[in-house]
Design a protein around this motif. Structure first.
Motif, short mmCIF file in Angstrom:
data_model
loop_
_atom_site.label_atom_id
_atom_site.label_comp_id
_atom_site.label_asym_id
_atom_site.label_seq_id
_atom_site.Cartn_x
_atom_site.Cartn_y
_atom_site.Cartn_z
N GLY A 14 6.53 -3.27 -2.89
CA GLY A 14 5.76 -4.45 -3.31
C GLY A 14 4.77 -4.92 -2.26
N ALA A 15 5.08 -4.66 -0.98
CA ALA A 15 4.19 -5.08 0.10
C ALA A 15 4.44 -4.19 1.32
CB ALA A 15 4.45 -6.54 0.47
N ILE A 16 3.46 -4.13 2.19
CA ILE A 16 3.58 -3.31 3.40
C ILE A 16 4.09 -4.17 4.57
CG2 ILE A 16 2.29 -1.84 5.03
CD1 ILE A 16 2.28 -0.71 2.17
N ILE A 49 -8.95 -1.17 -1.30
CA ILE A 49 -8.85 0.23 -1.77
C ILE A 49 -7.52 0.43 -2.49
CG2 ILE A 49 -8.72 2.67 -1.08
CD1 ILE A 49 -10.51 1.93 1.36
N ILE A 50 -6.44 -0.12 -1.93
CA ILE A 50 -5.11 0.06 -2.55
C ILE A 50 -5.08 -0.60 -3.94
CG2 ILE A 50 -2.60 -0.36 -2.30
CD1 ILE A 50 -3.80 1.53 -0.18
N MET A 59 -6.76 2.85 -10.80
CA MET A 59 -7.17 4.25 -10.99
C MET A 59 -5.97 5.11 -11.35
SD MET A 59 -10.37 4.60 -10.70
CE MET A 59 -11.84 3.77 -10.13
N LYS A 60 -4.81 4.79 -10.77
CA LYS A 60 -3.61 5.59 -11.06
C LYS A 60 -3.25 5.49 -12.54
CE LYS A 60 1.04 6.76 -9.78
NZ LYS A 60 2.18 6.58 -8.88
N GLU A 61 -3.37 4.29 -13.08
CA GLU A 61 -3.06 4.11 -14.52
C GLU A 61 -3.93 5.03 -15.36
OE1 GLU A 61 -2.02 -0.58 -14.38
OE2 GLU A 61 -3.09 0.13 -16.14
N ALA A 62 -5.23 5.09 -15.01
CA ALA A 62 -6.14 5.95 -15.77
C ALA A 62 -5.76 7.42 -15.58
CB ALA A 62 -7.59 5.71 -15.31
N THR A 91 1.88 4.46 -1.91
CA THR A 91 3.25 4.86 -2.26
C THR A 91 4.25 3.83 -1.75
OG1 THR A 91 2.48 7.15 -2.04
CG2 THR A 91 4.86 6.81 -2.16
N MET A 92 4.05 3.35 -0.53
CA MET A 92 4.96 2.33 0.02
C MET A 92 4.84 1.03 -0.76
SD MET A 92 4.54 2.78 4.14
CE MET A 92 4.01 4.36 4.76
N LYS A 93 3.61 0.65 -1.09
CA LYS A 93 3.43 -0.61 -1.84
C LYS A 93 4.09 -0.52 -3.21
CE LYS A 93 0.18 -4.07 -3.34
NZ LYS A 93 -1.14 -4.27 -3.94
N GLU A 94 3.99 0.62 -3.85
CA GLU A 94 4.62 0.79 -5.17
C GLU A 94 6.14 0.60 -5.08
OE1 GLU A 94 1.80 3.92 -7.61
OE2 GLU A 94 3.50 4.68 -6.53
#
Ligand code: CP
Length: 302
Positions: free
Chosen positions: A150-152, A21-22, A28-31, A144-147
């Motif tokens: 880079g990783a959780i 999903i992430i 999807m965020k880019e779009a 948001t954390m991954k952005e």
């Protein structure tokens, strides 16, 4: 891929499903931020069925649905036939008869989305059920954390506030545990759930001590509407011990500041921290649309 027709909570998802999903949400965020309308839900119908108030969740689901080309319907308990006594299941079956493909439900009763999922053909997405789960809020927190990191895996995440009544805390604790983050909850004893140790987190009663080495500090709203009795002496005494302030963050000045909203400024967090350079609270809202686009697309299209 999601294995089921519904998204009821993150407790029941696998690590791989959450990661998928992430990843979908990132594209999807880019779009979304690029203003690119997609049509993967063209001809489909998404209904929001909200028995509790919402600004972020309801509007971001509706925005996400429109970005994917779906038509939308909005049903609020306060101005629908629910006021005339129509049951949850009958309301759901009415939406089925209106050819609804996805119903996003928010309800004060834990388990209401699961009940509806058994009774209707449409895919059910839990938009928050009582004190149980708020899966898409957690997914947007993870994005948001991954952005930022880079990783959780390996992150230290501290959540402070009304853990007992927080469906956001529960969804995040299930998901962060699966993805390999270390979690600590901070609250007065009266705002911790009785089974807190089953949630796989550390427990602390001292925010200044708990944030040592934290990558993320997440404030949670004091949910006075779910408290049957006073669980702390006064709001100002609560704030003195548990509000996120610059002084209490002395050991982690670079930590990411998150909050699902709505924020009670001065109670859960000071305005300086809420609006400060480490706060990603507004980005969380934008990421909410991306995650909800991803979830709806995956439930309908695989
Ligand atoms: N975070 C969240 O669920 O906000 P709303 O209550 O505004 O939907």
């Amino acid at each position: 891929m999601l294995r089921k027709k519904d998204l009821l909570g993150l407790k029941d998802l696998t690590k791989e499903e959450i990661e998928d999903i992430i990843i979908r949400a990132e594209s999807m965020k880019e779009a979304f931020v690029g203003g690119e309308m997609l049509n993967s839900l063209k001809g489909k119908c998404v209904a929001t069925l909200f028995y509790e108030n919402s600004t972020r969740t309801k509007n971001s689901f509706e925005t996400a649905a429109r970005f994917l080309g779906a038509r939308t319907m909005s049903i609020a308990a306060s101005n629908s036939s629910i006021q005339k006594g129509e049951s949850l299941v009958d309301t759901g079956r009415t939406l089925d008869a209106l050819m609804t493909d996805i119903i996003v439900i928010r309800h004060s009763m834990a388990g209401a989305p699961a009940l509806l999922a058994q009774k209707v053909k449409a895919s059910i997405i839990n938009g928050g059920d009582g004190m149980n789960e708020h899966p898409t809020q957690s997914l947007l927190d993870l994005l948001t954390m991954k952005e930022k990191f880079g990783a959780i895996k390996g992150l230290k995440v501290v959540m402070v506030g009304d853990i007992k009544h927080s469906r956001v805390a529960r969804s995040n604790l299930w998901a962060l545990g699966k993805l390999g983050a270390e979690t600590t909850v901070v609250a007065p004893q009266t705002l911790l759930p009785s089974n807190v140790e089953e949630l796989g987190c550390e427990v602390s009663y001292d925010l200044e001590e708990a944030v040592v080495g934290a990558n993320v500090v997440m404030g949670l709203r004091i949910q006075l509407e779910r408290q049957k009795v006073g669980l702390f002496p006064t709001i100002s005494e609560y704030g003195k011990e548990f509000a996120i302030t610059e002084e209490k963050l002395a050991a982690c000045p670079d930590a990411l500041i998150m909050h699902p909203g709505p924020v009670n400024r001065g109670v859960e967090i000071t305005s300086e921290i809420r609006d400060g350079e480490n706060s990603v609270i507004n980005e969380q809202v934008t990421n909410g649309v991306a995650v909800r686009m991803a979830v709806m697309d995956m439930l309908i299209n695989g």
